[in-house]
Write a protein that holds these residues in place. Structure first.
Motif, PDB file in Angstrom:
ATOM      1  N   VAL A 122      35.802  40.001  70.895  1.00 22.40           N
ATOM      2  CA  VAL A 122      37.119  39.833  70.289  1.00 22.40           C
ATOM      3  C   VAL A 122      36.895  39.568  68.814  1.00 22.40           C
ATOM      4  O   VAL A 122      36.135  38.667  68.440  1.00 22.40           O
ATOM      5  N   TRP A 164      38.492  32.650  76.585  1.00 27.88           N
ATOM      6  CA  TRP A 164      38.157  33.525  75.462  1.00 27.88           C
ATOM      7  C   TRP A 164      37.062  32.912  74.589  1.00 27.88           C
ATOM      8  O   TRP A 164      36.179  33.623  74.095  1.00 27.88           O
ATOM      9  N   GLU A 169      48.758  34.944  71.614  1.00 28.51           N
ATOM     10  CA  GLU A 169      49.148  36.304  71.236  1.00 28.51           C
ATOM     11  C   GLU A 169      49.104  37.252  72.429  1.00 28.51           C
ATOM     12  O   GLU A 169      49.967  38.111  72.592  1.00 28.51           O
ATOM     13  N   ILE A 226      37.322  35.775  65.952  1.00 26.43           N
ATOM     14  CA  ILE A 226      37.300  34.493  66.653  1.00 26.43           C
ATOM     15  C   ILE A 226      36.156  33.678  66.085  1.00 26.43           C
ATOM     16  O   ILE A 226      34.983  34.062  66.218  1.00 26.43           O
ATOM     17  N   ARG A 271      43.298  39.820  65.299  1.00 26.30           N
ATOM     18  CA  ARG A 271      42.368  39.672  66.430  1.00 26.30           C
ATOM     19  C   ARG A 271      42.674  40.752  67.452  1.00 26.30           C
ATOM     20  O   ARG A 271      43.836  41.035  67.740  1.00 26.30           O
ATOM     21  N   PHE A 298      44.571  33.396  69.895  1.00 29.32           N
ATOM     22  CA  PHE A 298      44.475  34.719  70.516  1.00 29.32           C
ATOM     23  C   PHE A 298      45.054  34.687  71.939  1.00 29.32           C
ATOM     24  O   PHE A 298      45.696  35.639  72.391  1.00 29.32           O
ATOM     25  N   SER A 299      44.853  33.564  72.648  1.00 26.39           N
ATOM     26  CA  SER A 299      45.412  33.425  73.992  1.00 26.39           C
ATOM     27  C   SER A 299      46.937  33.468  73.956  1.00 26.39           C
ATOM     28  O   SER A 299      47.569  34.112  74.804  1.00 26.39           O
ATOM     29  N   SER A 301      40.942  29.469  66.965  1.00 27.80           N
ATOM     30  CA  SER A 301      41.255  30.894  66.884  1.00 27.80           C
ATOM     31  C   SER A 301      41.317  31.524  68.277  1.00 27.80           C
ATOM     32  O   SER A 301      42.126  32.426  68.528  1.00 27.80           O
TER      33      SER A 301
END
Length: 342
Positions: A97, A62, A112, A100, A122, A109-110, A105
């Motif tokens: 995204v 990401w 989540e 980020i 995000r 997000f990974s 961050s």
């Protein structure tokens, strides 16, 4: 003299060490069974590392997507000049995204995405098809890890040997007369009220033997016939039972007397109880063994089942208790010969 090493322990564990296995890759071909057979600390460590590594890997992916699309530069500019973001990002810029700003961050997000936790800060936009593809791949990877983890935990908590912990055998076996014949006897019981369905019991003698050609077999397994109060090998284990083996001319114990019993250091009698657990339908197996010094000659198990208030009660405090009874101090062969002469 040094006591003989057990082939099967009193708790049913096999006392066999596997050494010099060169084809270690065979264990990886059946990875699920390998994970189930591991000890709990190793299993939990593997699953923890699996989650952390997947989160870190996809967090890096990401971050690379955001870096390649320029999301990090615009996020930095918006952080320095919030008024510019309020008026609209430069040139109508849309990130892959949102929110980020750094690798941290991206890592959050990974997490989540994989554990399906959405905090609303995000989100993936339709700007980057690659980001949508990564989202799909990470969800699939997370589902696979969760499925393997849940399957392993279920199998480890419901393994057959867990039920065997409440199947008990008498600490000692005895040899005494029953119906005028010498018999090897032991007691088996089940501590739970839920029964073992289609329970069967069998016995083996394990000892060192040598063939006529001089071949030495260190652990020769010989099946011997078991008998029980209901006949055959099947037992109805609703209460403790005394299982016995008649020592006849086909028995490996035919030429054993109380004088030479304890000189058979290589003698070990293994008892195996198998059946289906009533509540789960899983096949279970309980094992134990008796060495020569754990066989009591001329003794019998005391009764432990009594009728009280219209029902039968079992006193497990006397489960392994024995009493002395008159028993010939000779082998089964000699006893049969004396009977034939008379």
């Amino acid at each position: 003299r040094e006591r003989r090493a057990r082939f099967v322990g009193k708790n049913g564990a096999c006392n066999v060490a596997h050494k010099n296995i060169r084809e270690q890759g065979r264990f990886l071909q059946d990875i699920f069974t390998t994970l189930v057979d591991l000890k709990w600390p190793h299993t939990l460590l593997i699953f923890t590392m699996s989650f952390l590594c997947s989160w870190l890997l996809f967090g890096m992916v990401w971050w690379l997507i955001a870096f390649a699309h320029g999301d990090l530069d615009h996020s930095t500019r918006l952080q320095r000049d919030p008024a510019e973001g309020a008026a609209g990002s430069p040139a109508g810029f849309v990130p892959c995204v949102t929110s980020i700003h750094s690798f941290t961050s991206a890592f959050l997000f990974s997490i989540e995405v994989q554990v399906t936790i959405g905090f609303g800060g995000r989100m993936v936009t339709e700007e980057c098809p690659a980001a949508i593809l990564v989202l799909i791949v990470q969800n699939i990877v997370g589902l696979v890890i969760n499925a393997i983890m849940l399957g392993c935990i279920f199998m480890k908590t419901s393994q057959a040997h867990r039920r065997a912990e409440t199947l008990i055998f008498s600490k000692h076996a005895v040899i005494a007369l029953r119906e005028g014949r010498l018999c090897f006897m032991l007691r088996v019981g089940d501590l739970r009220k839920s029964m073992i369905i289609s329970a069967t019991i069998r016995m083996q003698v394990v000892k060192k033997t040598a063939s006529l050609e001089g071949e030495v077999v260190p652990l020769n397994q010989i099946d011997i016939q078991m008998e029980n109060p209901v006949g055959g090998n099947s037992i109805f284990l609703v209460s403790p039972l005394i299982i016995y083996h008649v020592i006849d001319k086909n028995s490996p114990l035919y030429d054993i007397s109380p004088m030479n019993l304890h000189h058979h250091e290589d003698l070990e009698i293994i008892v195996i109880l198998e059946g289906v657990v009533e509540t789960t339908g899983i096949t279970t197996q309980a094992r134990t063994s008796y060495l020569a010094d754990e066989i009591l000659w001329g003794q019998r198990f005391v009764p432990i089942v009594a009728e009280e208030d219209g029902r039968y009660s079992v006193d497990y405090s006397k489960f392994g208790n024995t009493v002395k009874v008159p028993t010939p101090s000779c082998t089964a062969r000699q006893l049969e010969e004396d009977k034939s002469i008379m």
